[in-house]
Scaffold this motif. Structure first.
Motif, short mmCIF file in Angstrom:
data_model
loop_
_atom_site.label_atom_id
_atom_site.label_comp_id
_atom_site.label_asym_id
_atom_site.label_seq_id
_atom_site.Cartn_x
_atom_site.Cartn_y
_atom_site.Cartn_z
N ALA A 190 16.17 41.34 23.36
CA ALA A 190 14.81 41.41 23.90
C ALA A 190 14.24 40.02 24.16
O ALA A 190 13.54 39.80 25.16
CB ALA A 190 13.91 42.18 22.95
N THR A 226 12.91 39.03 27.83
CA THR A 226 11.51 38.69 28.13
C THR A 226 11.37 37.23 28.55
O THR A 226 10.44 36.89 29.28
CB THR A 226 10.62 38.98 26.91
OG1 THR A 226 11.08 38.26 25.77
CG2 THR A 226 10.60 40.47 26.60
N ARG A 232 10.65 43.28 31.39
CA ARG A 232 9.91 44.13 30.44
C ARG A 232 10.89 44.92 29.58
O ARG A 232 11.95 45.34 30.03
CB ARG A 232 8.98 45.09 31.18
CG ARG A 232 7.83 44.38 31.87
CD ARG A 232 6.78 45.36 32.39
NE ARG A 232 5.64 44.64 32.91
CZ ARG A 232 4.63 44.19 32.17
NH1 ARG A 232 4.63 44.44 30.86
NH2 ARG A 232 3.63 43.53 32.72
N VAL A 233 10.45 45.15 28.33
CA VAL A 233 11.26 45.84 27.34
C VAL A 233 10.47 47.00 26.74
O VAL A 233 9.28 46.86 26.43
CB VAL A 233 11.70 44.88 26.21
CG1 VAL A 233 12.29 45.65 25.03
CG2 VAL A 233 12.69 43.85 26.73
N PHE A 270 10.54 41.39 15.98
CA PHE A 270 10.51 40.85 17.35
C PHE A 270 9.65 39.57 17.41
O PHE A 270 10.04 38.59 18.04
CB PHE A 270 9.97 41.90 18.31
CG PHE A 270 11.02 42.82 18.86
CD1 PHE A 270 12.08 43.26 18.08
CD2 PHE A 270 10.97 43.27 20.18
CE1 PHE A 270 13.05 44.11 18.58
CE2 PHE A 270 11.95 44.11 20.70
CZ PHE A 270 12.98 44.54 19.89
N VAL A 317 10.25 37.03 20.66
CA VAL A 317 10.16 37.93 21.81
C VAL A 317 8.75 37.86 22.39
O VAL A 317 7.76 37.81 21.65
CB VAL A 317 10.47 39.39 21.36
CG1 VAL A 317 10.32 40.35 22.54
CG2 VAL A 317 11.88 39.47 20.79
N THR A 361 6.49 43.54 26.05
CA THR A 361 7.20 44.48 25.18
C THR A 361 6.30 45.62 24.75
O THR A 361 5.15 45.41 24.35
CB THR A 361 7.71 43.75 23.91
OG1 THR A 361 8.53 42.64 24.31
CG2 THR A 361 8.51 44.69 23.02
N PRO A 421 10.09 49.38 32.58
CA PRO A 421 10.86 48.38 31.84
C PRO A 421 12.21 48.12 32.50
O PRO A 421 12.75 48.99 33.20
CB PRO A 421 11.05 49.04 30.47
CG PRO A 421 11.09 50.51 30.79
CD PRO A 421 10.16 50.71 31.96
#
Length: 455
Positions: free
Chosen positions: A44, A48, A53-54, A71, A76, A81, A99
């Motif tokens: 992630a 990012t 996008r996650v 995260f 991240v 996110t 995402p």
């Protein structure tokens, strides 16, 4: 940014290699207690950093904050996110910015409609499906949602390299081998099996913890809320600080219990339907099983909860219900696949009843119908499992498990003796019948397929 272990780096490298090969929905098998969230955080962070996008999907509220903290600690970009529960995200897919990567935690649940709705809502996203156990109790495979499988290091390798703690596993010696007698066929006789093996919950949990647990911090898994409460009371009455939690425990109280446990103010947490998947409790050194299960996923989550490593540590697992005799040791190496294994029809919405023990093969399970899910034998009226306090649990070895398998095979052989093929109710019974009649190896497969017992 976390410093990843070599085996975690290897998993990430294999994952990226799969993505470059054109796979877009990839299941990743990583054993419990080996840092799945840390691996996802690293992916992630890289995503990012490139403006992608996650979306991270979990199935328990307790895990959300834990993932957020991991995260954030790994750098991240949280503005790109979204982390949330499947029950919430599935209702709001239209409100989300699409995402580029979707992570699914504990992805052996991902065949459910709620997960599929999320995965199908974003067809252009990479789907990375993480689980310790790509296995479903009902035999379904994962080819509908995944096009590749990345397999992590086996448990034995992780123990040898000190990434997991070794285990001493104690279980009831349900088999008095001195009572076993063989027939001319080489199988054990029915009468001697009944004498040698009795289906019960074995051993006093408090006494065995005091004897085997060595004062270690423990998690006890019970089969209902009432048993969790009673067990906690029993520990407290013996001077061992314990608290019971369940899904009905108020959130504030549950959080306080977790905090007190992590701080060492509570020695044992007893629970029902909680603390199975995802939640990080690194100071668990002992697991107490008082809940039989027929789910391999649940069994490994139970057992390996205690295997976080520490210098000189040996984890203790105290199995009062013989789960090890259904699944083998948690340290066994297993073969994983996206392909399913059909076990006959089942209803995902079936009501789970009390613990049942099959009178033929002695398997313990939560009953959903009138047929034993292990050997296919008909079940009679349900009875509560008897608790036998004065039984001594013994260390489990591979040779002891081999005897159990032989007994279970003998019980199934006895059950099919004298039946016609049309009276056989499961693949195991058909295989036993073929062995009994000395049929050619392919007969069982073709007959089971003809009967619709396998697809």
């Amino acid at each position: 940014m976390f410093k990843l272990r070599d085996y975690q780096q290897e998993t990430i490298s294999n994952l990226y290699k799969s993505m470059r090969s054109g796979h877009r929905s990839i299941m990743v098998q990583q054993p419990p207690r080996t840092g799945k969230t840390v691996i996802m955080a690293d992916i992630a962070r890289r995503a990012t950093a490139k403006g992608n996008r996650v979306l991270f999907v979990v199935h328990r509220q307790e895990i959300v904050q834990q993932v957020i903290e991991t995260f954030q600690a790994d750098g991240v970009d949280m503005n790109l996110t979204k982390i949330g529960m499947v029950q919430t995200i599935t209702r709001h897919t239209a409100d989300l910015d699409p995402p580029q990567i979707i992570f699914v935690d504990e992805a052996h649940h991902a065949l459910a409609r709620t997960y599929k709705r999320i995965l199908e809502a974003f067809p252009d996203a990479y789907k990375l499906l993480f689980t310790a156990t790509p296995y479903r109790l009902n035999g379904e495979g994962f080819t509908d949602i995944a096009d590749d499988l990345i397999i992590g290091k086996p448990v034995s390798w992780l123990i040898d390299h000190r990434f997991l703690a070794p285990v001493d596993y104690y279980a009831p010696s349900q088999i008095d081998t001195s009572k076993l007698r063989t027939k001319r066929t080489g199988d054990y006789s029915e009468d001697s099996i009944k004498e040698a093996m009795k289906p019960k919950i074995y051993g006093n949990a408090v006494k065995h913890y005091e004897k085997l647990g060595g004062g270690k911090q423990a998690i006890a898994y019970t089969y209902n809320v009432d048993s969790a409460l009673k067990l906690a009371q029993a520990f407290n009455s013996h001077g061992v600080t314990a608290r019971a939690v369940s899904g009905s425990t108020p959130k504030e109280e549950r959080n306080q219990i977790i905090e007190d446990y992590r701080a060492g103010r509570i020695r044992i947490v007893t629970n029902a339907e909680l603390f199975t998947e995802g939640l990080d409790l690194p100071n668990v050194d002992c697991v107490i099983m008082l809940r039989p299960t027929q789910s391999l996923s649940l069994y490994l989550q139970f057992a390996m909860r205690s295997m976080n490593p520490r210098e000189g540590k040996t984890a203790i697992i105290i199995d009062h219900v013989g789960n090890v005799e259904r699944f083998g040791l948690p340290t066994d190496d297993r073969q994983w696949s996206l392909e399913g294994r059909k076990k006959g029809k089942s209803s995902s919405g079936a009501t789970i009843k009390s613990v049942t023990v099959c009178p033929v093969c002695f398997a313990s399970f939560y009953r959903t119908n009138d047929i034993c899910p292990y050997c296919g034998s008909p079940l009679g009226e349900e009875k509560e499992l008897e608790v036998v306090d004065d039984v001594q649990l013994k260390k489990v070895t591979k040779s002891r498990l081999a005897i159990v398998k032989r007994i279970q095979s003998s019980a199934i052989m006895k059950n099919v003796d004298g039946k016609r093929p049309s009276e056989l109710n499961s693949l195991k019974e058909i295989q036993a019948y073929a062995k009994l009649k000395n049929y050619k190896p392919g007969w069982a497969y073709h007959y089971a397929k003809q009967r619709g017992l396998i697809k």
